[in-house]
Design a protein around this motif. Structure first.
Motif, short mmCIF file in Angstrom:
data_model
loop_
_atom_site.label_atom_id
_atom_site.label_comp_id
_atom_site.label_asym_id
_atom_site.label_seq_id
_atom_site.Cartn_x
_atom_site.Cartn_y
_atom_site.Cartn_z
N THR A 299 5.43 -7.05 -11.93
CA THR A 299 4.87 -8.30 -11.05
C THR A 299 4.18 -7.46 -10.00
OG1 THR A 299 6.83 -9.48 -11.49
CG2 THR A 299 5.78 -10.10 -9.62
N GLY A 300 2.79 -8.19 -9.84
CA GLY A 300 2.06 -7.39 -9.03
C GLY A 300 1.31 -8.39 -7.91
N SER A 301 0.65 -7.86 -6.78
CA SER A 301 -0.12 -8.81 -6.11
C SER A 301 -1.49 -8.69 -6.46
CB SER A 301 0.20 -8.30 -4.57
OG SER A 301 -0.99 -8.70 -3.69
N THR A 302 -2.29 -9.69 -6.20
CA THR A 302 -3.85 -9.81 -6.36
C THR A 302 -4.52 -9.23 -5.31
OG1 THR A 302 -3.93 -12.02 -6.26
CG2 THR A 302 -3.64 -11.17 -8.38
N ALA A 303 -3.81 -9.24 -4.19
CA ALA A 303 -4.44 -8.94 -2.96
C ALA A 303 -4.75 -7.32 -2.74
CB ALA A 303 -3.72 -9.55 -1.71
N PRO A 304 -6.12 -7.14 -2.60
CA PRO A 304 -6.28 -5.67 -2.66
C PRO A 304 -5.80 -5.08 -1.19
CG PRO A 304 -8.29 -7.01 -2.82
CD PRO A 304 -7.22 -7.87 -2.66
N LEU A 305 -5.19 -3.86 -1.31
CA LEU A 305 -4.85 -3.08 -0.24
C LEU A 305 -6.24 -2.37 0.49
CD1 LEU A 305 -1.73 -1.43 -1.75
CD2 LEU A 305 -1.90 -3.41 -0.11
N GLN A 306 -6.40 -2.36 1.87
CA GLN A 306 -7.19 -1.66 2.46
C GLN A 306 -6.90 -0.64 3.19
OE1 GLN A 306 -10.40 -2.46 1.85
NE2 GLN A 306 -9.69 -4.18 0.35
N PRO A 307 -7.77 0.37 3.42
CA PRO A 307 -8.92 0.58 2.62
C PRO A 307 -8.58 1.30 1.41
CG PRO A 307 -8.86 2.40 4.52
CD PRO A 307 -7.70 1.40 4.58
N PRO A 308 -9.32 1.10 0.26
CA PRO A 308 -9.11 2.06 -0.71
C PRO A 308 -9.30 3.48 -0.47
CG PRO A 308 -10.95 0.97 -1.10
CD PRO A 308 -10.45 0.68 -0.02
N PRO A 309 -8.69 4.66 -1.19
CA PRO A 309 -9.22 6.04 -0.99
C PRO A 309 -10.70 6.32 -1.51
CG PRO A 309 -7.00 5.69 -2.34
CD PRO A 309 -7.54 4.41 -2.18
N THR A 310 -11.19 7.26 -1.18
CA THR A 310 -12.52 7.41 -1.62
C THR A 310 -12.64 7.76 -3.22
OG1 THR A 310 -12.94 8.86 0.50
CG2 THR A 310 -14.39 9.20 -1.47
N GLY A 311 -13.60 7.28 -3.79
CA GLY A 311 -13.82 7.13 -5.14
C GLY A 311 -13.20 5.72 -5.91
N TYR A 312 -12.54 5.00 -5.04
CA TYR A 312 -12.00 3.90 -5.59
C TYR A 312 -12.64 2.39 -4.90
CZ TYR A 312 -8.70 7.13 -7.55
OH TYR A 312 -8.50 8.04 -8.45
N ARG A 313 -12.61 1.41 -5.74
CA ARG A 313 -13.08 -0.04 -5.23
C ARG A 313 -12.04 -0.75 -4.75
NH1 ARG A 313 -16.25 -2.47 -10.27
NH2 ARG A 313 -17.09 -0.63 -10.42
N SER A 314 -10.78 -0.73 -5.43
CA SER A 314 -9.83 -1.41 -5.01
C SER A 314 -8.24 -0.96 -5.46
CB SER A 314 -9.74 -2.95 -5.67
OG SER A 314 -9.52 -2.94 -6.99
N VAL A 315 -7.42 -1.45 -4.71
CA VAL A 315 -5.69 -0.75 -4.93
C VAL A 315 -5.20 -1.91 -4.93
CG1 VAL A 315 -4.01 0.65 -4.25
CG2 VAL A 315 -6.56 1.31 -3.97
N THR A 316 -4.22 -2.34 -5.87
CA THR A 316 -3.21 -3.41 -5.61
C THR A 316 -1.87 -2.89 -6.13
OG1 THR A 316 -3.57 -4.24 -7.90
CG2 THR A 316 -4.82 -5.30 -6.19
N ALA A 317 -1.00 -3.49 -5.32
CA ALA A 317 0.54 -3.17 -5.50
C ALA A 317 1.31 -3.80 -6.53
CB ALA A 317 1.21 -3.33 -4.28
N PHE A 318 2.17 -3.04 -7.28
CA PHE A 318 3.33 -3.87 -8.33
C PHE A 318 4.53 -3.14 -8.49
CE2 PHE A 318 1.63 -0.17 -10.59
CZ PHE A 318 2.85 0.42 -11.37
N VAL A 319 5.51 -3.83 -8.69
CA VAL A 319 6.79 -3.19 -9.38
C VAL A 319 7.08 -3.54 -10.53
CG1 VAL A 319 7.57 -3.51 -6.82
CG2 VAL A 319 8.12 -5.45 -8.68
#
Length: 189
Positions: free
Chosen positions: A156-176
């Motif tokens: 199960t995850g979130s669709t909300a991007p975490l900000q800011p993504p690390p260099t080299g990445y456009r988006s990051v999302t959390a899950f369990v």
């Protein structure tokens, strides 16, 4: 050894989408197999987790079905690590592959992930390709005893991007993810 369909792990992680569109997931374990004692060297969280994972990057395909967004992830591998000196840091995805590789698993088929509104979910099975002995809390362990054939995980995850993504990445999302022991005879594709 866990019974078939016994819970063998609870994983906490993040999906990282690189600038080239490839995705990988990394994270740590709050519970793993038969391991005894706290799985953290301090308060629970990625910085203190002895056991981590990192997937090989993959390129998902996306499609829509009404208000559902569907992701088709190809077959791929991921590795579990033991690090006696935890150093996980979600701002540095490579930190989750530091330490001793203790198991490698391969997803058995394409993974279908579904997102609707603020939540996403997926379900997949992965076969255990290899496992290595490691020493933890004065004992020798091998995950091949806890998950001899592999796992089936519900994520199960979130669709909300975490900000800011690390260099080299456009988006990051959390899950369990919660995984159960895989039953029956299976082989990697």
């Amino acid at each position: 050894m866990h019974p078939i369909a016994g819970v063998v792990w609870y994983a906490i992680g993040r999906f990282y989408e690189a600038l080239d569109g490839k995705v990988q997931d990394v994270g740590y374990f709050a519970h793993l197999g038969d391991l005894e004692g706290p799985l953290f060297n301090g308060p629970p969280g990625e910085a203190h987790a002895f056991f981590t994972f990192r997937a090989e990057p993959f390129t998902p395909q996306h499609l829509s079905n009404g208000d559902l967004t569907v992701s088709l992830d190809p077959v791929g591998r991921f590795t579990l690590y033991f690090n006696p000196e935890p150093c996980g840091d979600f701002s540095a995805p490579e930190s989750f592959s530091v330490g001793q590789p203790i198991a490698t698993l391969q997803r058995l088929s394409t993974v279908v992930g579904t997102a609707v509104g603020p939540l996403s979910s997926n379900l997949f099975s992965a076969v255990l390709c290899s496992s290595e002995d490691f020493h933890f809390r004065g004992r020798t362990w091998n995950l091949g005893r806890s998950l001899p054939r592999g796992i089936t995980q519900l994520g199960t995850g979130s669709t909300a991007p975490l900000q800011p993504p690390p260099t080299g990445y456009r988006s990051v999302t959390a899950f369990v993810g919660s995984a159960m022991a895989l039953g029956g005879e299976v082989r990697a594709p």
